[in-house]
Design an enzyme around this catalytic site. Sequence first.
Site, PDB file in Angstrom:
ATOM      1  N   ALA A 159       0.869  -1.172   0.000  1.00 17.54           N
ATOM      2  CA  ALA A 159       0.000   0.000   0.000  1.00 17.54           C
ATOM      3  C   ALA A 159       0.909   1.225   0.000  1.00 17.54           C
ATOM      4  O   ALA A 159       2.055   1.149   0.464  1.00 17.54           O
ATOM      5  CB  ALA A 159      -0.875  -0.018   1.244  1.00 17.54           C
ATOM      6  N   GLY A 189       0.417  -4.898   0.881  1.00 18.33           N
ATOM      7  CA  GLY A 189      -0.770  -4.915   0.024  1.00 18.33           C
ATOM      8  C   GLY A 189      -0.531  -5.612  -1.309  1.00 18.33           C
ATOM      9  O   GLY A 189      -1.480  -6.094  -1.929  1.00 18.33           O
ATOM     10  N   GLU A 203      -0.926  -9.168  -0.542  1.00 21.52           N
ATOM     11  CA  GLU A 203      -2.362  -9.344  -0.240  1.00 21.52           C
ATOM     12  C   GLU A 203      -3.186  -9.364  -1.529  1.00 21.52           C
ATOM     13  O   GLU A 203      -4.136 -10.137  -1.652  1.00 21.52           O
ATOM     14  CB  GLU A 203      -2.831  -8.240   0.711  1.00 21.52           C
ATOM     15  CG  GLU A 203      -2.228  -8.423   2.112  1.00 21.52           C
ATOM     16  CD  GLU A 203      -2.536  -7.264   3.036  1.00 21.52           C
ATOM     17  OE1 GLU A 203      -2.166  -6.115   2.696  1.00 21.52           O
ATOM     18  OE2 GLU A 203      -3.146  -7.483   4.096  1.00 21.52           O
ATOM     19  N   GLU A 253       4.352  -5.298   7.386  1.00 20.50           N
ATOM     20  CA  GLU A 253       3.619  -4.204   8.047  1.00 20.50           C
ATOM     21  C   GLU A 253       4.084  -3.925   9.471  1.00 20.50           C
ATOM     22  O   GLU A 253       4.080  -2.777   9.918  1.00 20.50           O
ATOM     23  CB  GLU A 253       2.112  -4.502   8.045  1.00 20.50           C
ATOM     24  CG  GLU A 253       1.427  -4.264   6.708  1.00 20.50           C
ATOM     25  CD  GLU A 253       1.513  -5.433   5.750  1.00 20.50           C
ATOM     26  OE1 GLU A 253       2.291  -6.376   6.019  1.00 20.50           O
ATOM     27  OE2 GLU A 253       0.815  -5.405   4.728  1.00 20.50           O
TER      28      GLU A 253
HETATM   29  N1  COA Z   1       4.609   3.044  -0.587  1.00 23.45           N
HETATM   30  C1  COA Z   1       5.018   4.193  -1.138  1.00 23.45           C
HETATM   31  N2  COA Z   1       6.142   4.320  -1.868  1.00 23.45           N
HETATM   32  C2  COA Z   1       6.871   3.207  -2.040  1.00 23.45           C
HETATM   33  C3  COA Z   1       6.517   1.967  -1.489  1.00 23.45           C
HETATM   34  C4  COA Z   1       5.314   1.901  -0.737  1.00 23.45           C
HETATM   35  N3  COA Z   1       4.863   0.766  -0.203  1.00 23.45           N
HETATM   36  N4  COA Z   1       7.467   1.049  -1.809  1.00 23.45           N
HETATM   37  C5  COA Z   1       8.375   1.688  -2.552  1.00 23.45           C
HETATM   38  N5  COA Z   1       8.033   2.998  -2.691  1.00 23.45           N
HETATM   39  C6  COA Z   1       8.753   4.055  -3.415  1.00 23.45           C
HETATM   40  C7  COA Z   1       9.955   4.542  -2.638  1.00 23.45           C
HETATM   41  O1  COA Z   1       9.557   5.496  -1.677  1.00 23.45           O
HETATM   42  C8  COA Z   1      10.788   5.129  -3.749  1.00 23.45           C
HETATM   43  O2  COA Z   1      10.245   6.394  -4.118  1.00 23.45           O
HETATM   44  P1  COA Z   1      11.214   7.660  -4.351  1.00 23.45           P
HETATM   45  O3  COA Z   1      12.099   7.253  -5.478  1.00 23.45           O
HETATM   46  O4  COA Z   1      10.259   8.757  -4.720  1.00 23.45           O
HETATM   47  O5  COA Z   1      11.931   7.873  -3.070  1.00 23.45           O
HETATM   48  C9  COA Z   1      10.534   4.183  -4.914  1.00 23.45           C
HETATM   49  O6  COA Z   1       9.308   3.531  -4.609  1.00 23.45           O
HETATM   50  C10 COA Z   1      11.618   3.128  -5.085  1.00 23.45           C
HETATM   51  O7  COA Z   1      11.763   2.432  -3.855  1.00 23.45           O
HETATM   52  P2  COA Z   1      13.153   2.228  -3.089  1.00 23.45           P
HETATM   53  O8  COA Z   1      12.856   1.998  -1.648  1.00 23.45           O
HETATM   54  O9  COA Z   1      14.090   3.356  -3.434  1.00 23.45           O
HETATM   55  O10 COA Z   1      13.681   0.893  -3.785  1.00 23.45           O
HETATM   56  P3  COA Z   1      14.703  -0.154  -3.159  1.00 23.45           P
HETATM   57  O11 COA Z   1      15.070  -1.052  -4.280  1.00 23.45           O
HETATM   58  O12 COA Z   1      15.775   0.514  -2.399  1.00 23.45           O
HETATM   59  O13 COA Z   1      13.823  -0.997  -2.093  1.00 23.45           O
HETATM   60  C11 COA Z   1      11.876  -2.170  -1.307  1.00 23.45           C
HETATM   61  C12 COA Z   1      12.758  -1.813  -2.523  1.00 23.45           C
HETATM   62  C13 COA Z   1      10.626  -2.886  -1.854  1.00 23.45           C
HETATM   63  C14 COA Z   1      12.621  -3.120  -0.376  1.00 23.45           C
HETATM   64  C15 COA Z   1      11.463  -0.897  -0.547  1.00 23.45           C
HETATM   65  O14 COA Z   1      10.949   0.028  -1.477  1.00 23.45           O
HETATM   66  C16 COA Z   1      10.448  -1.090   0.541  1.00 23.45           C
HETATM   67  O15 COA Z   1      10.776  -1.588   1.598  1.00 23.45           O
HETATM   68  N6  COA Z   1       9.176  -0.660   0.309  1.00 23.45           N
HETATM   69  C17 COA Z   1       8.136  -0.693   1.279  1.00 23.45           C
HETATM   70  C18 COA Z   1       7.650  -2.107   1.498  1.00 23.45           C
HETATM   71  C19 COA Z   1       6.570  -2.139   2.556  1.00 23.45           C
HETATM   72  O16 COA Z   1       6.796  -1.912   3.726  1.00 23.45           O
HETATM   73  N7  COA Z   1       5.347  -2.465   2.129  1.00 23.45           N
HETATM   74  C20 COA Z   1       4.240  -2.600   2.998  1.00 23.45           C
HETATM   75  C21 COA Z   1       3.417  -1.373   2.996  1.00 23.45           C
HETATM   76  S1  COA Z   1       1.989  -1.583   4.025  1.00 23.45           S
END
Ligand code: COA
Length: 258
Positions: free
Chosen positions: A64, A110, A113, A133
């Site tokens: 999400a 999400g 999910e 989460e």
């Molecule tokens: N919500 C909003 N933005 C998200 C996102 C999310 N769930 N997941 C990734 N993004 C965005 C990042 O903020 C980043 O945006 P920016 O370039 O404007 O800063 C872009 O997507 C790229 O992500 P980034 O984190 O730089 O890539 P990465 O390769 O370093 O890491 C992940 C990849 C998936 C490990 C990491 O993005 C992450 O942990 N995301 C969140 C996962 C999460 O907790 N999901 C559950 C949400 S309830």
Amino acid sequence: MENILIEKQDAIAIITINRPTKLNALNKATIQELHDGFKALNEDKSVKAIIITGSGEKAFVAGADISEFANFSIEEGGKLASQGQKLLFDFVQNLSTPVIAAVNGFALGGGLELAMACHFRIASTNAKMGLPEVTLGVIPGYGGTQRLAQLVGKGRAMELIMTAGMIDAETAKNYGLVNHVVVQEELLDFTKGIASKIANNSSVAIAKAIEAINANFEDGTNGYEVEIKNFGLSFGTEDFKEGTTAFLEKRKAIFPGK
Ligand code: COA
């Protein structure tokens, strides 16, 4: 549609979540568009199977959109989960058209999910799945606590959710979370191959089977009774007439889908 792409190839529709710079994170607008897209495709009787995937090579959906709910109150949090579940996750689970998730990279929060709400899942070798989460101080809110336990068992769901761990595609296959693992370049073609097999069968019977299988996981519903009801109803369909006639005439059935 701003955040999703829909493409139709014969009887198969492919929905691509298209926010690659945000790793296809599900914001409110994307959830609404997905609802509208799934609804329209489900009403289009020429569509016999739907594939959902993420754009780019990195992510199916990374969760999400955290930026949207970071300042939410208790009420807003509850509403986010209930509206999302109704509009998208429960909606997809109960769709009468089969939905296959082609998990092409990260499927987190999400994103996992959503994949779990689909009727089944196929992953590419680079896919990583988890429900992280609790690292944010929340719990899965789009059905993850329920569907993960249903798919992989209670103990594994407990561990995955508590540790916020990510599993790779092979582990997901061993857990029964995904049905197949293929290299990313072949993911869509492989998934389309399965969708084509589905498309050759009776869509009316498939819709009734989906309802009966889902009934097993609904509180207060007796799945065997739903099966008996839907089995009986099948006998009144044109597809049944065509399927049995074709068998007896030793030819391939051409189902009218009615
Ligand atoms: N919500 C909003 N933005 C998200 C996102 C999310 N769930 N997941 C990734 N993004 C965005 C990042 O903020 C980043 O945006 P920016 O370039 O404007 O800063 C872009 O997507 C790229 O992500 P980034 O984190 O730089 O890539 P990465 O390769 O370093 O890491 C992940 C990849 C998936 C490990 C990491 O993005 C992450 O942990 N995301 C969140 C996962 C999460 O907790 N999901 C559950 C949400 S309830």
